[in-house]
Design an enzyme around this catalytic site. Structure first.
Site, short mmCIF file in Angstrom:
data_model
loop_
_atom_site.label_atom_id
_atom_site.label_comp_id
_atom_site.label_asym_id
_atom_site.label_seq_id
_atom_site.Cartn_x
_atom_site.Cartn_y
_atom_site.Cartn_z
N HIS A 242 -92.08 -27.12 -7.74
CA HIS A 242 -92.75 -28.31 -8.31
C HIS A 242 -91.78 -29.48 -8.41
O HIS A 242 -91.93 -30.34 -9.28
CB HIS A 242 -93.33 -28.02 -9.71
CG HIS A 242 -94.12 -26.76 -9.77
ND1 HIS A 242 -95.47 -26.69 -9.54
CD2 HIS A 242 -93.72 -25.48 -10.02
CE1 HIS A 242 -95.88 -25.44 -9.65
NE2 HIS A 242 -94.84 -24.68 -9.93
N SER B 77 -81.67 -52.20 5.13
CA SER B 77 -82.73 -53.15 4.80
C SER B 77 -82.36 -54.51 5.37
O SER B 77 -81.18 -54.86 5.46
CB SER B 77 -82.87 -53.22 3.29
OG SER B 77 -83.40 -54.46 2.89
N LYS C 275 -78.35 -51.14 1.17
CA LYS C 275 -79.27 -50.03 1.38
C LYS C 275 -78.89 -49.14 2.55
O LYS C 275 -78.50 -49.60 3.61
CB LYS C 275 -80.68 -50.57 1.64
CG LYS C 275 -81.31 -51.21 0.41
CD LYS C 275 -81.89 -50.18 -0.52
CE LYS C 275 -83.29 -49.80 -0.07
NZ LYS C 275 -83.82 -48.71 -0.86
N GLU D 194 -88.23 -40.04 7.48
CA GLU D 194 -89.57 -40.49 7.08
C GLU D 194 -90.50 -40.49 8.29
O GLU D 194 -91.67 -40.11 8.19
CB GLU D 194 -89.49 -41.87 6.43
CG GLU D 194 -88.80 -41.80 5.08
CD GLU D 194 -88.32 -43.15 4.55
OE1 GLU D 194 -87.80 -43.17 3.44
OE2 GLU D 194 -88.47 -44.17 5.25
#
Ligand code: ARG
Length: 498
Positions: free
Chosen positions: A156, A275, A281, A288
């Site tokens: 979880h 970014s 970043k 992804e």
């Protein structure tokens, strides 16, 4: 040779040569993928026609040399056509005249296209298998380096029990080994020849279907001629195996995204992005996209099944739209799996952060309950004791050191033992044993059951894994050799006739 100019598409001729739906009907763009396959299918068919005396040796030789010429000119030089099959036939007739029209004796585009798809898909499935092996190899290699690196395990997404990076990575290797197996299994059913079925109802010519199957490296026939041209179940099998694979790998990608968020692992720069506005970043974009590929693959399965559902026997033009779902899915998934292999193989696991995180959230609590249960306390009672002790420590001891927590925990267990068991903790277990169970590293080494995270169990798992990967690599090489041998054989037979 006929004196007349051949029509622009020998199948459609003048009557069906134009119209507003011309582009809509055409599969030419997608057919670039089966150009080589169609040439091989044409050659095998012509060789067989000559061997069976259905066309003359000289006629066959003429057609075969035209096919060589069409091949050299390339796909982009093909004349306009409804599809690659018609365009190649047109190109052959353009070169050698009417005798070129003998090539399509005793077959239909229906058995032809089904054969071409299978012929090409074999290669793609083997490539997908290779991608799974690359990923499994990368996982095994890092697992071997990190066999004893303790990390938090989650359920979880909450800290659950400490495990090791090796144990974690091998969990994915085993899952992906089943994806490899499913692809091999699907491959076996892709690798059957529909050729010689003609439109669906067979042919009066004395074709030798086994011979064309052999020349094209197929393992056998899809025997019933109506099934052979109709079925696209092999596409469904391949695409659903790929969707299963992509789903498995999306879990790995998601984990690595989460783990890099927690600082447990850092992706190599090659597998990260930044970014356009926030210069600090470093984002796990590749993973992804790997994660998102599972969506594409699922839509491939859905697109295929909804296209195929309820189609009447035998050939329907809907089948033309089914095929690209397979090409798109196999390309997307093979690429994503290769990227996942690169990302997982080069990521840097941060041992210190992992070790700290491994003990967070009372993640060794189950080990304490196991210890009490081993000393004869019913597991349910042990569970209750530990849960209650956790709560006492959590409430009473915010912001204290790990060691102080350990002491507080032992005190809490003393108290709950009196309360729940009506006896002192020491009547069951030594305080030192409990202290050891609380230690993430010792907690891991205690769990030495088969397939567990303890070093011996992981070592055994690794041995099995390495053998499994090597066996699958051998099986892949064997299939590729069979295809290469068939290719050589076809070339030889062609040069014997030509
Ligand atoms: N291009 C078609 C396909 O991909 C094959 C042609 C069969 N066409 C036909 N009208 N029978 O399925």
């Amino acid at each position: 040779m006929s004196e007349e100019e051949p029509p622009s598409d020998v199948v459609r001729r003048d009557r069906f040569s134009g119209g507003p739906a011309r582009g809509f009907l055409s599969s030419m763009d997608d057919d670039a993928r089966i150009f080589t396959a169609d040439l091989a299918v044409d050659r095998a068919h012509v060789v067989m026609l000559a061997e069976q005396g259905i066309v003359g040796e000289q006629e066959a030789a003429t057609v075969l040399s035209a096919l060589d010429d069409v091949e050299s000119a390339g796909f982009s030089a093909l004349p306009d056509g409804e599809d690659v099959h018609a365009a190649i036939e047109t190109a052959v007739i353009e070169r050698v005249g009417d005798v070129g029209g003998k090539m399509h004796t005793a077959r239909s585009r229906n058995d032809e296209v089904a054969t071409c798809i299978r012929y090409r898909l074999r290669e793609d499935v083997l490539e997908a298998i290779e991608a799974t092996l690359g990923l499994r190899g990368a996982l095994a290699e890092v697992a071997s380096d990190r066999a004893e690196t303790v990390m938090p395990g989650y359920t979880h997404l909450q800290p659950a029990q400490p495990t090791t990076v090796g144990h974690y990575l091998l969990s994915y290797e085993e899952a992906i080994s089943r994806d490899t197996a499913r692809l091999f299994d699907a491959y076996g059913r892709v690798n059957q020849s529909p050729l010689g079925s003609a439109a669906f109802a067979g042919t009066p010519f004395d074709v030798d279907r086994e011979r064309t199957a052999e020349l094209l490296g197929f393992d056998g026939l899809v025997a019933n001629s109506m099934d052979a041209v109709s079925t696209r179940d092999f596409l469904v099998e391949v695409v659903s195996s790929l969707a299963n694979l992509a789903t498995t790998v999306s879990g790995l990608a998601e984990d690595l995204v989460v783990f890099s968020n927690k600082g447990l692992v850092e992706l190599a720069d090659d597998y990260s992005s930044t970014s356009s506005i926030m210069p600090q970043k470093k984002n796990p974009d590749t993973l992804e996209l790997v994660r998102a590929t599972a969506g594409d693959a699922a839509s491939g399965v859905n697109g295929l099944l909804t296209t195929l559902k309820g189609l009447p026997r035998a050939y329907n033009r809907d089948l033309q739209n089914a095929t690209p779902h397979a090409w798109e899915t196999v390309d997307a998934v093979s690429e994503a799996v290769a990227v996942a292999a690169g990302a997982a193989g080069t990521a840097d696991w941060n041992e210190e952060v992992l070790a700290d995180a491994a003990g967070e959230g009372f993640s060794t609590a189950t080990g304490v309950a196991d210890l009490l249960a081993m000393a004869g306390v019913p597991f349910r009672k042990a569970h209750e004791m530990v849960a209650e002790s956790n709560q006492i420590v959590a409430i009473e001891n915010e912001n204290i050191s790990q060691n102080e927590v350990k002491e507080a925990y032992l005190d809490a267990l003393d108290a709950t033992a009196e309360e729940i068991l009506g006896d002192s903790l020491s009547a069951y277990v030594e305080r030192e044993a409990v202290a050891a169970a609380l230690d993430p590293e010792k907690s891991v080494s205690a769990r030495d059951s088969t397939g567990g995270p303890a070093a011996e169990a992981v070592a055994q798992n690794l041995t099995t894994t390495e053998k499994r990967v090597a066996d699958d690599e051998d099986a892949l090489a064997a299939e590729r050799e069979k295809l290469a041998a068939a290719d050589d054989r076809l070339r030889q037979e062609v040069s014997r006739v030509a």
